[in-house]
Design a protein around this motif. Structure first.
Motif, PDB file in Angstrom:
ATOM      1  N   ARG A 317       1.024  -1.026   0.000  1.00 45.65           N
ATOM      2  CA  ARG A 317       0.008  -0.055   0.090  1.00 45.65           C
ATOM      3  C   ARG A 317       0.881   1.265  -0.098  1.00 45.65           C
ATOM      4  O   ARG A 317       0.471   2.466  -0.629  1.00 45.65           O
ATOM      5  N   ASP A 318       2.038   1.100   0.664  1.00 35.18           N
ATOM      6  CA  ASP A 318       2.926   2.486   0.591  1.00 35.18           C
ATOM      7  C   ASP A 318       3.404   2.859  -0.784  1.00 35.18           C
ATOM      8  O   ASP A 318       3.801   3.887  -0.859  1.00 35.18           O
ATOM      9  N   TYR A 349     -15.263   5.810   4.927  1.00 40.53           N
ATOM     10  CA  TYR A 349     -15.010   4.535   4.893  1.00 40.53           C
ATOM     11  C   TYR A 349     -14.034   4.134   4.253  1.00 40.53           C
ATOM     12  O   TYR A 349     -12.897   3.404   4.551  1.00 40.53           O
ATOM     13  N   VAL A 350     -13.746   4.758   3.032  1.00 41.76           N
ATOM     14  CA  VAL A 350     -12.375   4.651   2.105  1.00 41.76           C
ATOM     15  C   VAL A 350     -11.283   5.278   3.024  1.00 41.76           C
ATOM     16  O   VAL A 350     -10.335   4.688   2.780  1.00 41.76           O
ATOM     17  N   ALA A 351     -11.542   6.450   3.600  1.00 42.95           N
ATOM     18  CA  ALA A 351     -10.331   6.777   4.314  1.00 42.95           C
ATOM     19  C   ALA A 351      -9.832   6.024   5.454  1.00 42.95           C
ATOM     20  O   ALA A 351      -8.823   5.824   5.663  1.00 42.95           O
ATOM     21  N   HIS A 355      -6.089   3.869   5.864  1.00 42.01           N
ATOM     22  CA  HIS A 355      -5.572   3.967   7.285  1.00 42.01           C
ATOM     23  C   HIS A 355      -5.181   2.422   7.692  1.00 42.01           C
ATOM     24  O   HIS A 355      -3.984   2.204   8.000  1.00 42.01           O
ATOM     25  N   ARG A 356      -6.336   1.564   7.619  1.00 38.17           N
ATOM     26  CA  ARG A 356      -6.117   0.036   7.969  1.00 38.17           C
ATOM     27  C   ARG A 356      -4.972  -0.517   7.129  1.00 38.17           C
ATOM     28  O   ARG A 356      -4.356  -1.233   7.804  1.00 38.17           O
ATOM     29  N   TRP A 357      -4.959  -0.108   6.044  1.00 38.09           N
ATOM     30  CA  TRP A 357      -4.159  -0.786   5.163  1.00 38.09           C
ATOM     31  C   TRP A 357      -2.759  -0.496   5.320  1.00 38.09           C
ATOM     32  O   TRP A 357      -1.568  -1.213   4.944  1.00 38.09           O
ATOM     33  N   GLN A 358      -2.540   0.664   6.150  1.00 37.20           N
ATOM     34  CA  GLN A 358      -1.153   1.086   6.135  1.00 37.20           C
ATOM     35  C   GLN A 358      -0.615   0.665   7.795  1.00 37.20           C
ATOM     36  O   GLN A 358       0.197   1.206   8.220  1.00 37.20           O
ATOM     37  N   ASN A 359      -1.375  -0.221   8.253  1.00 34.42           N
ATOM     38  CA  ASN A 359      -1.086  -0.636   9.781  1.00 34.42           C
ATOM     39  C   ASN A 359       0.234  -1.694   9.654  1.00 34.42           C
ATOM     40  O   ASN A 359       0.071  -2.707   9.630  1.00 34.42           O
TER      41      ASN A 359
END
Length: 491
Positions: A317-318, A349-351, A355-359
């Motif tokens: 994702r980065d 929700y998309v935002a 954020h979750r994918w960058q955990n």
């Protein structure tokens, strides 16, 4: 270091309440997701309203989770990982554990037990043995076929569920609810259809079929929490925080969501007391939001990541080209194909998804998310793609998803997708290889897949989509996945 057990676990870290000895739920497919989702919400529900909702957990074949939990008096930890910090919480709701391959009679008896009012499932999309093209049960599959002759041959969870319901109809006749907690559109409807088709193929009598139709409910539900696999690092982190050794911990993100239809034949826990749980008549809209925006994007991230040597979802994702591709997929192709629930804030929700994918603390593995694509993509690609194709437009990101999946699990001759792609579990890998054997070029390779029963016939009939998938696969092979992603974006 002492092992976690009932005599030493710190009660102040317990989520919700401990279950009583009495059990009210049977769960088929005990694994990571169930233990971090439905089990947690059940503990929170019992803290609010009590109830005999202890869980009987059933593993299909493996003792990998069962044995450590038995040794720890059923207690295990949730290692909650987020950019904001790390925490350990304890769950104590399971009261009996079986391995279906070793204890088939006990499993059927548990399903038939009138004290058990709910049977929950996490058997993965492929566990339902639904043909993605016809929509019907694959009665000739190696999992399903042996169980059609009778309960003694029932090795698959779906077959065990079906025969357990037959046994219940013959004994107590007590009503029951079957609740799928798998990532499927209309999961309850799908479960009901597959159970019904199984019993019809098995020749079960009309009276039994009528009893099941009247006394067994199959509510739809949408489930959401990212739960990676447990590693030795997971165990070490838990031990450092807890001061006790847990051999069955579950890593999970902080976010959790569960949307259910309130159609329960024999009662249910007070799940509404748990944060993130909603009872709604718009479950199917929530399912589509999750299946396409989260799961569909997750698949795209995983295949682009696998092909660009990104071992985790956050590391994929980065990458700017991945983020731009996912953004385009969501706003150009996924969102327009969905009727949103009332009052739903799609942008928020998309935002939250990004954020979750960058955990990075969670570090969900790319190969895990990319596994079982042949089952998952059937719910994620066709409808958004067909919507645009029927409007005379090209769904470029759906084509990129298909091309990158093919590159990962069914690569053209001479192309090596790398180690991450090789780690992806793909139940159709052998069939894909057979279907594409002898292909003279990339286009023929893709055509054999698109028209070979791996996608719905209607999608395969759109030659322009096959052409676009083949074009993008060619770019992946010759110039790399980033070039293909940029081409799909029109750059």
């Amino acid at each position: 270091m002492a092992n976690l057990n009932r005599s030493n676990f710190p009660v102040e870290r317990r989520i919700g309440a401990s279950a009583p000895d009495a059990t009210g739920i049977v769960h088929l497919g005990i694994g990571q997701f169930h233990r971090a989702h439905a089990a947690v919400n059940t503990a929170l529900a019992m803290a609010e309203a009590g109830g005999d909702w202890g869980i009987v957990g059933v593993a299909n074949r493996s003792r990998r989770i069962i044995d450590p939990m038995l040794n720890q008096d059923f207690i295990y930890s949730i290692l909650q990982l987020s950019p904001e910090g790390t925490d350990v919480q304890l769950v104590d709701v399971h009261r009996r554990l079986f391995v279906a391959a070793e204890q088939p009679a006990e499993v059927l008896a548990a399903i038939a037990d009138p004290n058990h009012k709910i049977v929950t499932l996490t058997i993965t999309e492929k566990g339902y043995n639904k043909d993605g093209v016809t929509g019907h049960l694959m009665t000739d599959s190696a999992e399903i076929a042996p169980g059609l002759a009778g309960p003694d041959g029932a090795k698959a969870p779906l077959a065990q569920l079906a025969w357990g319901l037959v046994k219940r109809s013959q004994e107590s006749k007590a009503p029951v609810t079957v609740l799928s907690c798998d990532n499927m559109q209309s999961a309850g409807n799908t479960t009901k259809a597959m159970v019904t088709e199984f019993l019809q193929a098995a020749g079960v009598d009309d009276n039994t079929m009528s009893w099941i139709a009247e006394n067994v409910s199959f509510p739809n539900a949408m489930v959401d929490r990212i739960v990676p696999g447990t590693t030795e690092q997971t165990k070490a982190q838990v031990e450092q925080i807890l001061g006790l050794r847990d051999e069955a911990p579950v890593p999970a993100e902080a976010f959790t969501m569960w949307v259910l239809e309130d159609h329960f034949k024999a009662g249910r826990p007070a799940w509404q007391a748990a944060p993130g749980v909603t009872f709604s008549d718009e479950v199917e809209q929530y399912e589509l939001v999750k299946l396409r925006l989260l799961n569909g994007s997750h698949s795209l991230i995983s295949y682009l990541g696998g092909l660009s040597n990104s071992p985790t979802i956050p590391s994929a994702r980065d990458k700017e080209f991945v983020a731009k591709s996912v953004h385009a997929a969501i706003y150009n192709e996924f969102l327009p194909s969905i009727e949103l629930p009332h009052g739903f804030d799609a942008d928020a929700y998309v935002a939250q998804l990004f954020h979750r994918w960058q955990n990075h603390a969670l570090g969900d593995k790319t190969a895990r998310v990319g596994s079982d694509g042949s089952a998952k993509l059937l719910q994620r690609i066709p409808e958004p793609a067909l919507r645009l194709l029927n409007m005379g437009q090209m769904p470029n990101e759906m084509a990129l998803t298909a091309a990158s999946w093919i590159a990962c699990v069914a690569p053209p001759a001479g192309f090596d997708p790398g180690e991450i792609a090789a780690e992806m579990e793909e139940p159709q890998r052998e069939n894909l290889a057979k279907a594409t054997a002898g292909a003279k070029n990339t286009h023929e390779h893709v055509e054999k897949i698109m028209t070979g029963g791996f996608f719905p016939t209607e999608l395969g009939e759109h030659a322009e989509f096959t052409d676009r998938v083949a074009e993008l696969l060619d770019i992946i092979v010759t110039d790399g996945v980033e070039a293909a992603a940029n081409n799909a974006l029109g750059e």
